[in-house]
Motif scaffolding. Structure first.
Motif, mmCIF file in Angstrom:
data_model
loop_
_atom_site.group_PDB
_atom_site.id
_atom_site.type_symbol
_atom_site.label_atom_id
_atom_site.label_comp_id
_atom_site.label_asym_id
_atom_site.label_seq_id
_atom_site.Cartn_x
_atom_site.Cartn_y
_atom_site.Cartn_z
ATOM 1 N N ASN A 52 1.112 -1.174 0.071
ATOM 2 C CA ASN A 52 0.052 -0.241 0.044
ATOM 3 C C ASN A 52 1.181 0.924 -0.081
ATOM 4 O O ASN A 52 0.699 2.189 -0.210
ATOM 5 C CB ASN A 52 -0.750 -0.451 1.569
ATOM 6 C CG ASN A 52 -2.027 -1.060 1.028
ATOM 7 O OD1 ASN A 52 -2.053 -1.594 -0.191
ATOM 8 N ND2 ASN A 52 -2.765 -1.300 2.455
ATOM 9 N N LEU A 57 -0.801 4.474 -1.656
ATOM 10 C CA LEU A 57 -2.289 4.585 -1.790
ATOM 11 C C LEU A 57 -2.574 4.803 0.354
ATOM 12 O O LEU A 57 -3.723 5.290 1.229
ATOM 13 C CB LEU A 57 -2.876 2.803 -1.461
ATOM 14 C CG LEU A 57 -2.977 2.462 -2.906
ATOM 15 C CD1 LEU A 57 -3.371 0.915 -3.361
ATOM 16 C CD2 LEU A 57 -4.308 3.557 -3.367
ATOM 17 N N PHE A 90 -0.420 -0.671 -11.132
ATOM 18 C CA PHE A 90 -0.955 -1.599 -10.535
ATOM 19 C C PHE A 90 -1.477 -3.335 -11.170
ATOM 20 O O PHE A 90 -1.929 -2.605 -11.903
ATOM 21 C CB PHE A 90 -2.326 -0.893 -9.701
ATOM 22 C CG PHE A 90 -2.071 -0.347 -8.188
ATOM 23 C CD1 PHE A 90 -1.679 -1.077 -6.938
ATOM 24 C CD2 PHE A 90 -2.497 0.513 -8.890
ATOM 25 C CE1 PHE A 90 -1.099 -0.581 -6.531
ATOM 26 C CE2 PHE A 90 -1.944 1.854 -7.535
ATOM 27 C CZ PHE A 90 -1.911 1.559 -6.309
ATOM 28 N N PHE A 92 -3.625 -6.364 -9.845
ATOM 29 C CA PHE A 92 -4.379 -7.048 -8.897
ATOM 30 C C PHE A 92 -4.144 -8.566 -8.506
ATOM 31 O O PHE A 92 -4.229 -8.831 -9.863
ATOM 32 C CB PHE A 92 -5.698 -6.670 -8.150
ATOM 33 C CG PHE A 92 -4.995 -4.726 -7.806
ATOM 34 C CD1 PHE A 92 -5.307 -4.704 -6.770
ATOM 35 C CD2 PHE A 92 -5.263 -3.524 -9.659
ATOM 36 C CE1 PHE A 92 -5.179 -2.717 -6.595
ATOM 37 C CE2 PHE A 92 -5.426 -2.318 -8.333
ATOM 38 C CZ PHE A 92 -5.125 -1.557 -7.570
ATOM 39 N N SER A 94 -7.489 -9.906 -8.236
ATOM 40 C CA SER A 94 -9.123 -9.974 -8.810
ATOM 41 C C SER A 94 -8.574 -9.141 -9.987
ATOM 42 O O SER A 94 -9.582 -8.395 -9.841
ATOM 43 C CB SER A 94 -9.853 -9.890 -7.544
ATOM 44 O OG SER A 94 -9.879 -8.223 -7.151
ATOM 45 N N ASN A 96 -10.009 -6.279 -10.797
ATOM 46 C CA ASN A 96 -9.835 -5.067 -10.763
ATOM 47 C C ASN A 96 -9.890 -4.497 -11.918
ATOM 48 O O ASN A 96 -9.412 -3.505 -11.641
ATOM 49 C CB ASN A 96 -9.333 -4.329 -9.969
ATOM 50 C CG ASN A 96 -9.617 -4.602 -8.419
ATOM 51 O OD1 ASN A 96 -10.531 -5.684 -8.318
ATOM 52 N ND2 ASN A 96 -8.453 -4.298 -6.991
ATOM 53 N N LEU A 97 -10.729 -4.501 -13.234
ATOM 54 C CA LEU A 97 -10.836 -4.282 -14.154
ATOM 55 C C LEU A 97 -12.163 -3.941 -14.150
ATOM 56 O O LEU A 97 -13.529 -4.348 -12.672
ATOM 57 C CB LEU A 97 -11.086 -5.008 -15.114
ATOM 58 C CG LEU A 97 -9.649 -5.673 -15.977
ATOM 59 C CD1 LEU A 97 -10.192 -6.719 -16.826
ATOM 60 C CD2 LEU A 97 -8.982 -4.932 -16.109
ATOM 61 N N ILE A 98 -12.820 -2.864 -14.512
ATOM 62 C CA ILE A 98 -14.140 -1.675 -14.357
ATOM 63 C C ILE A 98 -14.991 -2.524 -15.271
ATOM 64 O O ILE A 98 -14.602 -2.464 -16.100
ATOM 65 C CB ILE A 98 -13.752 -0.129 -14.921
ATOM 66 C CG1 ILE A 98 -13.436 0.201 -13.146
ATOM 67 C CG2 ILE A 98 -15.267 0.643 -14.429
ATOM 68 C CD1 ILE A 98 -12.579 2.005 -13.403
ATOM 69 N N GLN A 100 -17.900 -2.086 -16.445
ATOM 70 C CA GLN A 100 -19.196 -1.312 -17.504
ATOM 71 C C GLN A 100 -18.378 -0.462 -18.369
ATOM 72 O O GLN A 100 -18.742 -0.483 -19.999
ATOM 73 C CB GLN A 100 -19.950 -0.075 -16.778
ATOM 74 C CG GLN A 100 -19.195 1.248 -16.535
ATOM 75 C CD GLN A 100 -19.255 0.548 -14.827
ATOM 76 O OE1 GLN A 100 -18.224 0.271 -13.835
ATOM 77 N NE2 GLN A 100 -19.255 1.744 -14.180
ATOM 78 N N LEU A 101 -16.655 -1.361 -18.633
ATOM 79 C CA LEU A 101 -15.527 -0.080 -19.924
ATOM 80 C C LEU A 101 -15.259 -1.713 -20.675
ATOM 81 O O LEU A 101 -14.777 -2.681 -19.903
ATOM 82 C CB LEU A 101 -14.907 0.721 -18.958
ATOM 83 C CG LEU A 101 -15.186 1.442 -18.362
ATOM 84 C CD1 LEU A 101 -14.314 1.858 -17.510
ATOM 85 C CD2 LEU A 101 -16.107 2.403 -18.666
ATOM 86 N N PRO A 110 -5.738 4.644 -16.314
ATOM 87 C CA PRO A 110 -5.285 5.823 -15.759
ATOM 88 C C PRO A 110 -4.661 7.045 -16.605
ATOM 89 O O PRO A 110 -4.677 8.164 -15.722
ATOM 90 C CB PRO A 110 -3.589 4.664 -15.625
ATOM 91 C CG PRO A 110 -4.591 4.062 -15.623
ATOM 92 C CD PRO A 110 -5.831 3.917 -16.834
ATOM 93 N N ARG A 157 -3.117 -2.516 -18.574
ATOM 94 C CA ARG A 157 -3.204 -0.930 -18.434
ATOM 95 C C ARG A 157 -2.127 -0.869 -16.536
ATOM 96 O O ARG A 157 -1.779 0.522 -16.989
ATOM 97 C CB ARG A 157 -4.686 -1.206 -17.288
ATOM 98 C CG ARG A 157 -4.933 -0.328 -16.131
ATOM 99 C CD ARG A 157 -6.271 -0.346 -15.666
ATOM 100 N NE ARG A 157 -6.230 -0.975 -14.636
ATOM 101 C CZ ARG A 157 -6.661 -1.828 -13.451
ATOM 102 N NH1 ARG A 157 -7.941 -1.195 -13.937
ATOM 103 N NH2 ARG A 157 -6.551 -2.325 -12.678
#
Lengths: 246, 440
Positions: A52, A57, A90, A92, A94, A96-98, A100-101, A110, A157
């Motif tokens: 982190n 973060l 980053f 991750f 899991s 961590n893609l969005i 709805q995109l 980014p 990404r």
């Protein structure tokens, strides 16, 4: 040699109830450019806290943390956000893609928060997607992709902002062994092309792919192990996933 | 600017993920905005109608009217009841008050008009040529009463549109003869139809001009006189009334109220009974303006309540959305979104919701005149009893969309998006990114 990151006597304490939790008790190490470091340790060893902090973060309680030439130990929230958008990649566990995109839009995120998205940037996003083997799936949504493909999008990404280093948090934790190997091979390839990678894992097989392993225990560095034969060449490390492929 | 456009595109995309939910949220604002426009339009329609009726009396006019005095004030025991404004009042008032430019007197009687087999009960109005200008009567054919007719006390008459239609359904009435009780009159003109105007002389009922017959006032004096005898319940009753109404025109709007005061005090001096009423349309206008304002405030309040309810609906949904999308917020923060980026993102979503509600509400608001006329004809067809009981003003009212209500409604809906979106957006922005990333 230029440093991508430099950690000096980093301390992080949490206050939980009336109790003080010492997550990091003074950690120091350097990450030169082009390095491939695995941070390992059991749960509670402080590796998530370190992640982190390296990922901008969170603020350390004391000590200094240099990204490039800048000590970000006391940087403002907005400055940290700028660094995350501009200089850290980053990856991750899991993905961590969005949801709805599309693939392409996820890779662009980014850049979006850097406030830039030129035609050239968009072209670069396409190239990155092609590089991780997803040129044909630019307009798919994450739910239409397999776990390995999602993680490839995440890696694309992480590269889009030309970061100081890729910060990968258990990147193979949710993948089967075959896909794990694919992703780790991709990391090897990226490192070979000069990218700096900081990988946090508790799996030794994954850690062994790195050039160095920093082993944490109870908030301190227990050992730094140099790997003479990083990457896939490490026969015994590679042997396990290959064996389990069948 | 570019970032707002991008955030807008992203916001619509997120909203389209839950189309039904977004639609229902929009509905709250939509209903609120449409009702603001509708209520204001109906309110404006009604008050404009009322104002029109009052204005048709003339803003610079003062109307003095004969009223039958209340029975407890009648002191005479004679069979002949004398009351009302007199020719002497007319002379006195019109000669002595310099602000009065014109005084128009009339005498009216309820009479029966007949011709051939047709008959109508209506109002016989004995008047002077100026009466036509004062009431803004328009002639369909022929001419109105002229000064010559007055001088010679001619038995000429002018018919209102209603009487002409009933007595002469298939013919041109001009130069034909009609009978009014025992006398005959030659028709010299026919008026165009005229809308009712506001009631005067203490009566709230609108004045109806559709069954009028106009004759020269001198003719009435010669032929009928001031005394009217009527048989009622076996006894003879007589009334002596000289003038039914005098309309004074005042030179300037500023002088209307003082002149009315003078007229009232002068009349009080010569009349022992309350046998007259003074109507000042200007005062009615003022009253109507106040009533209208109250009405608008009241309507606005109702609409505001529905908008606030819509706003709460938006806030509710956005709070749920923020919780649901905690992880997305975490991802965005990790990838470099600042707090204000997150605020912007969620605020834009609520503003999109409320703006869509506002715009569709405005569009539907435009259908108000169409809808009310449909509603009116529906009630007229299926519930004639209910329709008959409606006041005239409701029946003839046309909703008028107040131009200011469009930007107002739009502004309010955007403001509601901002106000009710700010809290959920701030809540999203203040999440700890580490916690948010861990959220399942």
């Amino acid at each position: 040699m230029k440093l991508a990151a430099s950690v000096q006597n980093l301390v992080k304490e949490y206050h939980l109830g009336g109790e003080v939790v010492h997550a990091l008790r003074g950690v120091s190490f350097d990450v030169p450019e082009g390095d491939y470091v695995a941070i390992m340790g059991a749960s509670g060893s402080g590796k998530s806290t370190l992640l982190n902090l390296l990922g901008c973060l969170d603020h350390p309680t004391s000590g200094s943390l240099f990204l490039g030439d800048e000590n970000i130990a006391h940087a403002s929230d907005d400055r940290l956000a700028e660094l995350r958008a501009g200089r850290i990649g980053f990856v991750f566990q899991s993905f961590n893609l969005i949801p709805q995109l599309t693939v392409l839009e996820n890779i662009e995120v980014p850049l979006y928060y850097q406030g830039r998205l030129s035609r050239r940037d968009r072209e670069r996003c396409r190239e990155l997607a092609a590089m991780v083997g997803l040129a044909e799936r630019l307009n798919h949504r994450p739910t239409q992709l397999s776990g390995g493909q999602q993680q490839r999008v995440a890696i694309a990404r992480s590269l889009v902002n030309d970061p100081f280093f890729i910060l990968a948090d258990e990147p193979t934790g949710n993948l089967d062994s075959a896909t794990t190997e694919e992703i780790l091979a991709l990391f090897d390839q990226l490192n070979a092309s000069g990218k700096t990678i900081v990988l946090v894992t508790h799996e030794l097989d994954v850690g062994k792919r790195a050039r160095r392993i920093i082993r944490l225990r109870d908030g301190r560095i227990e050992a730094v192990i140099a790997n003479a034969t990083p990457g896939k060449a490490t026969a015994d490390a590679a042997a396990v996933p290959i064996a389990s492929q069948s | 600017m570019l970032i707002w456009i991008r955030t807008f595109r992203l916001g619509t995309k997120s909203l389209m993920l839950h189309p039904l939910r977004s639609l229902l949220t929009v509905l709250g604002i939509f209903i609120g905005v449409a009702s603001v426009i509708w209520l204001l339009a109906i309110g404006e329609g009604i008050s404009r109608k009322a104002q029109e009726q009052i204005e048709s009396l003339g803003a610079t006019n003062i109307i003095v009217r004969t009223i039958k005095p209340p029975s407890d004030q009648i002191t005479t025991t004679s069979l002949l009841l004398q009351y009302g404004i007199t020719r002497a009042d007319y002379e006195r008032l019109s000669q002595t008050i310099p602000t009065i430019t014109r005084a128009i007197r009339i005498r009216e009687l309820r009479q029966r008009f007949t011709r051939g087999g047709y008959e109508v009960d209506g109002r016989l109005v004995a008047c002077t040529p100026e009466y036509k200008d004062m009431l803004r009567l328009e002639l369909d054919r022929g001419r109105f009463i002229q000064d010559v007719d007055l001088e010679q006390a001619k038995n000429y008459c002018v018919l209102s549109a209603g009487v002409a239609e009933k007595l002469f359904p298939y013919e041109d009435p001009v130069h034909k003869i009609i009978r009014v009780e025992e006398s005959f009159y030659e028709v010299v003109g026919v008026c165009k139809p005229k809308m009712p105007s506001a009631g005067i002389g203490g009566s709230m009922a609108a004045q109806d001009f559709s069954n009028d017959v106009y004759i020269p006032i001198t003719t009435l004096w010669w032929r009928i006189g001031d005394v009217v005898i009527s048989r009622r319940a076996g006894s003879l009753e007589g009334e002596e009334v000289q003038l039914s109404q005098i309309t004074f025109q005042v030179d300037n709007v500023k002088n209307v109220i003082p002149t009315a005061e003078i007229i009232k005090s002068l009349l009080a001096k010569y009349h022992r009974m309350e046998d007259y009423g003074v109507t000042v349309p200007l005062e009615l206008l003022e009253q109507a303006r106040i009533t209208r304002m109250m009405f608008m405030i009241f309507m606005g309040l109702i609409a505001a309540i529905s908008l606030v309810v819509g706003g709460i609906g938006i806030m509710n949904i956005m709070l749920a959305t923020v919780t649901e999308r905690t992880r997305e917020i975490g991802i965005r923060r990790a990838l470099g979104a600042k707090r204000r980026d997150i605020i912007r993102q969620f605020l834009v979503e609520t503003i999109v919701l409320s703006t869509v509600g506002g715009l569709t509400g405005i569009l539907v608001g435009f259908t108000c005149p169409l809808f009310t006329s449909l509603l009116k004809s529906g009630v007229e067809t299926f519930l004639p009893g209910v329709y008959g009981a409606l006041p005239d003003i409701v029946k003839t009212m046309r909703p008028v969309i107040v131009p200011a209500s469009l930007p107002l409604a739009f502004g309010i809906s955007v403001a509601i998006g901002v106000i009710f979106g700010l809290y959920p957006a701030r809540r999203a922005a203040n999440m700890d990114p580490i916690e948010a990333l861990r959220h399942e």
